[in-house]
Design an enzyme around this catalytic site. Structure first.
Site, PDB file in Angstrom:
ATOM      1  N   ASP A  14     -13.905 -11.358-119.759  1.00 33.16           N
ATOM      2  CA  ASP A  14     -14.065 -11.748-118.348  1.00 33.16           C
ATOM      3  C   ASP A  14     -15.520 -11.758-117.886  1.00 33.16           C
ATOM      4  O   ASP A  14     -15.826 -11.473-116.730  1.00 33.16           O
ATOM      5  CB  ASP A  14     -13.235 -10.816-117.433  1.00 33.16           C
ATOM      6  CG  ASP A  14     -11.788 -10.783-117.857  1.00 33.16           C
ATOM      7  OD1 ASP A  14     -11.282 -11.832-118.294  1.00 33.16           O
ATOM      8  OD2 ASP A  14     -11.164  -9.711-117.769  1.00 33.16           O
ATOM      9  N   LYS A  17     -17.076 -16.667-119.243  1.00 29.95           N
ATOM     10  CA  LYS A  17     -17.200 -17.658-120.324  1.00 29.95           C
ATOM     11  C   LYS A  17     -16.742 -19.046-119.871  1.00 29.95           C
ATOM     12  O   LYS A  17     -17.410 -20.045-120.110  1.00 29.95           O
ATOM     13  CB  LYS A  17     -16.364 -17.220-121.545  1.00 29.95           C
ATOM     14  CG  LYS A  17     -16.809 -15.904-122.152  1.00 29.95           C
ATOM     15  CD  LYS A  17     -15.884 -15.434-123.257  1.00 29.95           C
ATOM     16  CE  LYS A  17     -14.516 -15.010-122.784  1.00 29.95           C
ATOM     17  NZ  LYS A  17     -14.482 -13.799-121.943  1.00 29.95           N
ATOM     18  N   GLY A  41      -8.033 -15.609-119.903  1.00 22.32           N
ATOM     19  CA  GLY A  41      -7.923 -16.224-118.575  1.00 22.32           C
ATOM     20  C   GLY A  41      -9.318 -16.671-118.197  1.00 22.32           C
ATOM     21  O   GLY A  41     -10.179 -15.845-117.917  1.00 22.32           O
ATOM     22  N   HIS A  42      -9.578 -17.960-118.269  1.00 21.10           N
ATOM     23  CA  HIS A  42     -10.919 -18.495-118.030  1.00 21.10           C
ATOM     24  C   HIS A  42     -10.920 -19.293-116.730  1.00 21.10           C
ATOM     25  O   HIS A  42     -10.186 -20.268-116.590  1.00 21.10           O
ATOM     26  CB  HIS A  42     -11.360 -19.366-119.213  1.00 21.10           C
ATOM     27  CG  HIS A  42     -11.497 -18.585-120.484  1.00 21.10           C
ATOM     28  ND1 HIS A  42     -11.817 -19.131-121.692  1.00 21.10           N
ATOM     29  CD2 HIS A  42     -11.357 -17.248-120.724  1.00 21.10           C
ATOM     30  CE1 HIS A  42     -11.876 -18.180-122.617  1.00 21.10           C
ATOM     31  NE2 HIS A  42     -11.579 -17.028-122.051  1.00 21.10           N
ATOM     32  N   THR A 130      -1.778  -7.712-122.804  1.00 20.20           N
ATOM     33  CA  THR A 130      -1.329  -8.691-121.813  1.00 20.20           C
ATOM     34  C   THR A 130       0.183  -8.926-121.912  1.00 20.20           C
ATOM     35  O   THR A 130       0.741  -9.654-121.101  1.00 20.20           O
ATOM     36  CB  THR A 130      -2.062 -10.033-122.008  1.00 20.20           C
ATOM     37  OG1 THR A 130      -1.814 -10.485-123.345  1.00 20.20           O
ATOM     38  CG2 THR A 130      -3.558  -9.880-121.798  1.00 20.20           C
ATOM     39  N   GLN A 225     -11.845 -13.393-124.958  1.00 20.53           N
ATOM     40  CA  GLN A 225     -12.057 -11.941-124.935  1.00 20.53           C
ATOM     41  C   GLN A 225     -13.558 -11.616-125.052  1.00 20.53           C
ATOM     42  O   GLN A 225     -14.374 -12.429-124.676  1.00 20.53           O
ATOM     43  CB  GLN A 225     -11.243 -11.235-126.042  1.00 20.53           C
ATOM     44  CG  GLN A 225      -9.731 -11.259-125.823  1.00 20.53           C
ATOM     45  CD  GLN A 225      -9.067 -12.555-126.225  1.00 20.53           C
ATOM     46  OE1 GLN A 225      -9.233 -13.018-127.325  1.00 20.53           O
ATOM     47  NE2 GLN A 225      -8.282 -13.141-125.335  1.00 20.53           N
ATOM     48  N   ARG A 314      -9.340  -4.848-112.614  1.00 20.25           N
ATOM     49  CA  ARG A 314     -10.262  -4.577-113.714  1.00 20.25           C
ATOM     50  C   ARG A 314     -11.067  -3.331-113.385  1.00 20.25           C
ATOM     51  O   ARG A 314     -11.507  -3.152-112.257  1.00 20.25           O
ATOM     52  CB  ARG A 314     -11.227  -5.746-113.908  1.00 20.25           C
ATOM     53  CG  ARG A 314     -10.557  -7.020-114.386  1.00 20.25           C
ATOM     54  CD  ARG A 314     -11.576  -8.158-114.470  1.00 20.25           C
ATOM     55  NE  ARG A 314     -10.957  -9.423-114.822  1.00 20.25           N
ATOM     56  CZ  ARG A 314     -11.418 -10.609-114.423  1.00 20.25           C
ATOM     57  NH1 ARG A 314     -12.498 -10.698-113.676  1.00 20.25           N
ATOM     58  NH2 ARG A 314     -10.807 -11.708-114.791  1.00 20.25           N
ATOM     59  N   ASP A 342     -25.088 -11.864-108.417  1.00 21.09           N
ATOM     60  CA  ASP A 342     -24.881 -11.804-106.959  1.00 21.09           C
ATOM     61  C   ASP A 342     -23.980 -10.654-106.524  1.00 21.09           C
ATOM     62  O   ASP A 342     -24.060 -10.205-105.379  1.00 21.09           O
ATOM     63  CB  ASP A 342     -24.284 -13.131-106.470  1.00 21.09           C
ATOM     64  CG  ASP A 342     -22.999 -13.475-107.199  1.00 21.09           C
ATOM     65  OD1 ASP A 342     -23.053 -13.710-108.421  1.00 21.09           O
ATOM     66  OD2 ASP A 342     -21.923 -13.485-106.567  1.00 21.09           O
ATOM     67  N   THR A 423     -25.089 -17.098-110.418  1.00 19.55           N
ATOM     68  CA  THR A 423     -25.115 -16.305-109.187  1.00 19.55           C
ATOM     69  C   THR A 423     -24.039 -16.760-108.210  1.00 19.55           C
ATOM     70  O   THR A 423     -24.271 -16.862-107.011  1.00 19.55           O
ATOM     71  CB  THR A 423     -26.504 -16.395-108.508  1.00 19.55           C
ATOM     72  OG1 THR A 423     -26.795 -17.782-108.298  1.00 19.55           O
ATOM     73  CG2 THR A 423     -27.592 -15.765-109.349  1.00 19.55           C
TER      74      THR A 423
HETATM   75  P1  GDP Z   1     -13.850 -15.375-118.628  1.00 20.37           P
HETATM   76  O1  GDP Z   1     -12.575 -14.796-119.106  1.00 20.37           O
HETATM   77  O2  GDP Z   1     -15.035 -14.842-119.374  1.00 20.37           O
HETATM   78  O3  GDP Z   1     -13.859 -16.879-118.577  1.00 20.37           O
HETATM   79  O4  GDP Z   1     -14.044 -14.864-117.118  1.00 20.37           O
HETATM   80  P2  GDP Z   1     -12.897 -14.819-115.970  1.00 20.37           P
HETATM   81  O5  GDP Z   1     -12.704 -16.194-115.454  1.00 20.37           O
HETATM   82  O6  GDP Z   1     -11.721 -14.074-116.428  1.00 20.37           O
HETATM   83  O7  GDP Z   1     -13.605 -13.884-114.915  1.00 20.37           O
HETATM   84  C1  GDP Z   1     -14.831 -14.202-114.339  1.00 20.37           C
HETATM   85  C2  GDP Z   1     -14.622 -14.241-112.812  1.00 20.37           C
HETATM   86  O8  GDP Z   1     -15.877 -14.238-112.180  1.00 20.37           O
HETATM   87  C3  GDP Z   1     -13.948 -15.511-112.335  1.00 20.37           C
HETATM   88  O9  GDP Z   1     -13.220 -15.219-111.183  1.00 20.37           O
HETATM   89  C4  GDP Z   1     -15.118 -16.428-112.035  1.00 20.37           C
HETATM   90  O10 GDP Z   1     -14.790 -17.430-111.059  1.00 20.37           O
HETATM   91  C5  GDP Z   1     -16.101 -15.465-111.477  1.00 20.37           C
HETATM   92  N1  GDP Z   1     -17.524 -15.765-111.728  1.00 20.37           N
HETATM   93  C6  GDP Z   1     -18.111 -16.325-112.812  1.00 20.37           C
HETATM   94  N2  GDP Z   1     -19.451 -16.318-112.692  1.00 20.37           N
HETATM   95  C7  GDP Z   1     -19.719 -15.753-111.497  1.00 20.37           C
HETATM   96  C8  GDP Z   1     -20.941 -15.419-110.802  1.00 20.37           C
HETATM   97  O11 GDP Z   1     -22.039 -15.650-111.272  1.00 20.37           O
HETATM   98  N3  GDP Z   1     -20.805 -14.804-109.583  1.00 20.37           N
HETATM   99  C9  GDP Z   1     -19.587 -14.501-109.037  1.00 20.37           C
HETATM  100  N4  GDP Z   1     -19.566 -13.906-107.871  1.00 20.37           N
HETATM  101  N5  GDP Z   1     -18.434 -14.796-109.670  1.00 20.37           N
HETATM  102  C10 GDP Z   1     -18.504 -15.401-110.872  1.00 20.37           C
HETATM  103  P1  IMO Z   2     -10.781 -13.390-121.555  1.00 21.34           P
HETATM  104  O1  IMO Z   2     -10.870 -14.484-122.587  1.00 21.34           O
HETATM  105  C1  IMO Z   2     -10.149  -9.147-120.768  1.00 21.34           C
HETATM  106  C2  IMO Z   2      -7.373  -7.014-123.385  1.00 21.34           C
HETATM  107  C3  IMO Z   2      -6.064  -6.532-122.799  1.00 21.34           C
HETATM  108  C4  IMO Z   2      -5.861  -5.275-123.621  1.00 21.34           C
HETATM  109  C5  IMO Z   2      -6.365  -5.685-124.996  1.00 21.34           C
HETATM  110  C6  IMO Z   2      -5.275  -6.121-125.955  1.00 21.34           C
HETATM  111  O2  IMO Z   2     -10.255 -13.832-120.251  1.00 21.34           O
HETATM  112  O3  IMO Z   2     -12.068 -12.636-121.482  1.00 21.34           O
HETATM  113  P2  IMO Z   2      -3.784  -8.321-126.145  1.00 21.34           P
HETATM  114  O4  IMO Z   2      -2.804  -8.926-125.184  1.00 21.34           O
HETATM  115  O5  IMO Z   2      -4.918  -9.207-126.503  1.00 21.34           O
HETATM  116  O6  IMO Z   2      -3.120  -7.725-127.343  1.00 21.34           O
HETATM  117  O7  IMO Z   2      -4.414  -7.067-125.339  1.00 21.34           O
HETATM  118  O8  IMO Z   2      -7.256  -6.773-124.782  1.00 21.34           O
HETATM  119  N1  IMO Z   2      -7.628  -8.472-123.216  1.00 21.34           N
HETATM  120  C7  IMO Z   2      -8.526  -8.974-122.360  1.00 21.34           C
HETATM  121  N2  IMO Z   2      -9.324  -8.351-121.466  1.00 21.34           N
HETATM  122  N3  IMO Z   2     -10.238 -10.490-120.934  1.00 21.34           N
HETATM  123  C8  IMO Z   2      -9.471 -11.115-121.852  1.00 21.34           C
HETATM  124  O9  IMO Z   2      -9.631 -12.416-122.153  1.00 21.34           O
HETATM  125  C9  IMO Z   2      -8.542 -10.357-122.590  1.00 21.34           C
HETATM  126  N4  IMO Z   2      -7.623 -10.659-123.536  1.00 21.34           N
HETATM  127  C10 IMO Z   2      -7.092  -9.496-123.916  1.00 21.34           C
HETATM  128  O10 IMO Z   2      -6.208  -6.253-121.428  1.00 21.34           O
HETATM  129  O11 IMO Z   2      -6.704  -4.247-123.155  1.00 21.34           O
HETATM  130 MG    MG Z   3     -10.900 -13.831-118.334  1.00 24.58          MG
END
Ligand code: GDP
Ligand code: IMO
Ligand code: MG
Length: 439
Positions: A14, A17, A41-42, A130, A225, A314, A342, A423
């Site tokens: 998270d 990416k 979850g992207h 998950t 991840q 989280r 930010d 940001t």
């Molecule tokens: P990923 O799994 O690495 O793709 O990241 P996630 O989408 O799960 O979580 C990142 C969260 O932060 C999402 O809600 C994005 O919309 C948000 N986000 C990404 N970059 C920024 C940033 O620079 N600032 C803020 N405030 N939110 C961001």
């Molecule tokens: P993105 O791509 C954050 C965590 C789960 C758990 C552990 C194992 O959005 O960054 P699993 O279901 O994979 O066997 O769970 O890994 N986990 C993540 N945490 N971001 C993710 O993906 C994750 N995918 C799995 O919360 O701790």
């Molecule tokens: Mg994510």
């Protein structure tokens, strides 16, 4: 010359990416997912409109981009069809641009049942997965009993294999976990129906990638991840079941190590983790009862730190250079993309962990197991905050000096340049200081 760029998370996932993949896909012909599954979850935000992708590569919102799912990804047909439906509703034509490798292990309903039965049995020691069947599907792959996407091309053979596998897992479910058995006919009927959607997308993804390379086209490899959840190098056993590090881009897609030109390590300006497991710099705060650390609350609230896949809160904490520096090495990171700067805007002062105190000893490299992490007490440096909004900053020089100093400090402590600065969640709230696709 074309370039092949890998984007990976350097923490516990998270990091942002999806946003960065979407942003820099303006320069590529294809985006490849190479590991994980719909545990990811992207989040993509374009002009305020949010899309969350789990299985489909984050290039899908750009019409010219082909989206490839490499054989390192575990594929749930139910999750895929659900996501395709969501994109249909949003008016995005994903079906014609999505291609799936025949070698992808299938996540089947018994994997989900096993995942949940195991977590229940672990009780307090639960990993906090998950619940999507990721671990059990990878186990079946390694055990050489798993069904793969390519098996759908011969439905009679598929059905025979499925019968054996259902029987095998039903034994564990009923005899060991005291959980209900799955009905083979129901599982088969559902798979056959879902196969109709998947079969037309089956493609030799490895060959496709090599064609793009031969045509001198840029390719982006999208990790899921983060490095600290890597099955080999992460905080075992509180990890996921795939190689989340940049090497996974090679093994999970069919290119070679020398095919990779640039590795972009996404670093959140602080740290988060969802699920169980050690987290040395955590600032414990529980949103359900509004109790705990005040800064932990700011990070979680301002950063909207709730899982994009499970909706869980989280856990939040300070940036940790001990784990991060290891992670940057594991991934051979070329340049850093720093996200969510930010979120720190309102803080009086900001800490960075630069070492651990482990049983009276000072260490700067991570412990090898979860217990070591649990016992490690972080030592910090502290820097003044900037208490000004940095949202959507359009140049490095216009950042408050304290924010510039924080960024420079991370560069100094990591020995790597920050090539991209994010940001804000929106696609355009990003500063590209050095484009990874630059010649
Ligand atoms: P990923 O799994 O690495 O793709 O990241 P996630 O989408 O799960 O979580 C990142 C969260 O932060 C999402 O809600 C994005 O919309 C948000 N986000 C990404 N970059 C920024 C940033 O620079 N600032 C803020 N405030 N939110 C961001
Ligand atoms: P993105 O791509 C954050 C965590 C789960 C758990 C552990 C194992 O959005 O960054 P699993 O279901 O994979 O066997 O769970 O890994 N986990 C993540 N945490 N971001 C993710 O993906 C994750 N995918 C799995 O919360 O701790
Ligand atoms: Mg994510």
């Amino acid at each position: 010359m074309s370039k092949n760029v890998v984007i990976i998370g350097t923490q516990w996932g998270d990091e942002g990416k999806g946003k960065i993949v979407d942003l820099i896909t303006d320069k590529v012909s294809s985006v490849v997912r190479f590991q994980g599954g719909h545990n990811a979850g992207h989040t993509l935000v374009i002009d305020g409109q949010k899309t969350v992708l789990h299985l489909i590569p984050s290039g899908i919102l750009r019409d010219h981009v082909e989206c490839l799912i490499g054989h390192g990804v575990v594929l749930s047909m139910s999750a895929l069809i659900k996501e395709l439906g969501e994109l249909d509703e949003a008016g995005v034509d994903a079906r014609s641009r999505l291609k799936i490798a025949p070698g992808c292990p299938l996540i089947m309903p018994y994997h989900v049942a096993l995942d949940n039965a195991r977590e229940a049995k672990r009780g307090k020691a639960a990993i906090g997965t998950t619940g999507n069947g990721i671990g059990p599907a990878y186990e079946d792959k390694v055990a050489r009993r798993g069904l793969r996407v390519g098996d759908l091309l011969d439905l009679k053979a598929f059905s025979d294999k499925l019968k054996d596998v259902v029987e095998y897992h039903n034994f564990a479910l009923t005899q060991y976990y005291n959980a209900p058995a799955l009905d083979f006919d129901t599982v088969l009927a559902q798979a056959l129906e879902q196969a109709k959607t998947v079969i037309p997308m089956i493609t030799d993804v490895t060959e496709q990638i090599h064609q793009h390379i031969a045509n001198n086209e840029n390719i982006l490899f999208e990790g899921a991840q983060g490095a600290l959840l890597d099955i080999d190098q992460g905080t075992y056993p509180f990890v996921t079941s795939s190689n989340t590090t940049s090497g996974g881009a090679v093994t999970g897609s069919g290119v070679g190590v020398t095919d990779i030109d640039y590795v972009c390590g996404i670093v959140k300006a602080y740290t988060t983790r969802v699920g169980g497991g050690p987290f040395p710099t955590e600032l414990v705060y529980d949103v359900a009862i509004d109790k705990g650390d005040a800064i932990g609350k700011v990070l979680g609230t301002v950063g909207h730190e709730f899982g994009a896949t499970t909706g869980r809160q989280r856990r939040c904490g300070w940036l940790d250079m001990v784990t991060l520096n290891r992670s940057l090495k594991l991934n051979a990171v070329t340049g850093i993309c720093l996200t969510k700067l930010d979120v720190l805007d309102s803080l009086e002062s900001i800490k960075i962990c630069i070492g651990y105190d482990l049983n009276g000893q000072k260490i700067t490299t991570p412990p090898y197991d979860a217990q070591g992490y649990a016992d490690a007490k972080p030592t910090y440096i502290e820097m003044p905050g900037w208490k000004t909004s940095t949202i959507g900053t359009d140049s490095f020089d216009s950042l408050p000096i304290e924010a510039q100093n924080y960024i420079r400090k991370i560069e100094e402590l990591s020995g790597l340049p920050i090539d991209i600065l994010s940001t804000g969640p929106d696609r355009n709230e990003t500063l590209i200081l050095n484009n990874p696709f630059k010649e």
